[in-house]
Scaffold this motif. Structure first.
Motif: not given
Length: 107
Positions: A26, A71-72, A75, A77-78, A80
């Motif tokens: 990411f 973001h999370e 997570s 997938e996404d 932070s």
């Protein structure tokens, strides 16, 4: 000063490796210092007293990152940036480990 060393746990190593993987995927989370710490933890390299104190301080300063809205937290997938950085330093297990050892060092 004592030359005591402290070995990260397997769970801390797994968290650090996950943090490194998420950071690579990411392109966010952590500093060069955090990446270096993650590499040490991932190898389960012996850490010194200053490393333990640094980790304890990191977690104390960055607990607020859990409240971030971009973001999370947690997570895959996404994630932070704060969550990725937290993993680099060993995650929740790293925090508990650093807190435990730092309290012994403070005596």
């Amino acid at each position: 000063m004592s030359d005591d060393t402290f070995k990260p746990t397997q769970k801390m190593a797994a968290n650090a490796k996950k943090g490194l993987e998420l950071r690579a995927k990411f392109h966010r989370g952590g500093t060069e210092v955090g990446v270096h710490r993650a590499e040490q933890i991932a190898k389960q390299a012996e850490l010194g007293q200053e490393d333990v104190k640094s980790m304890h301080s990191y977690f104390a300063r960055h607990a607020v990152d859990k409240e971030g809205k971009a973001h999370e937290w947690g997570s895959d997938e996404d994630p932070s940036a704060g969550y990725i950085a937290w993993l680099l330093w060993g995650g929740e297990e790293g925090k508990a480990w650093a807190d435990r050892h730092a309290s012994k060092l403070a005596r």
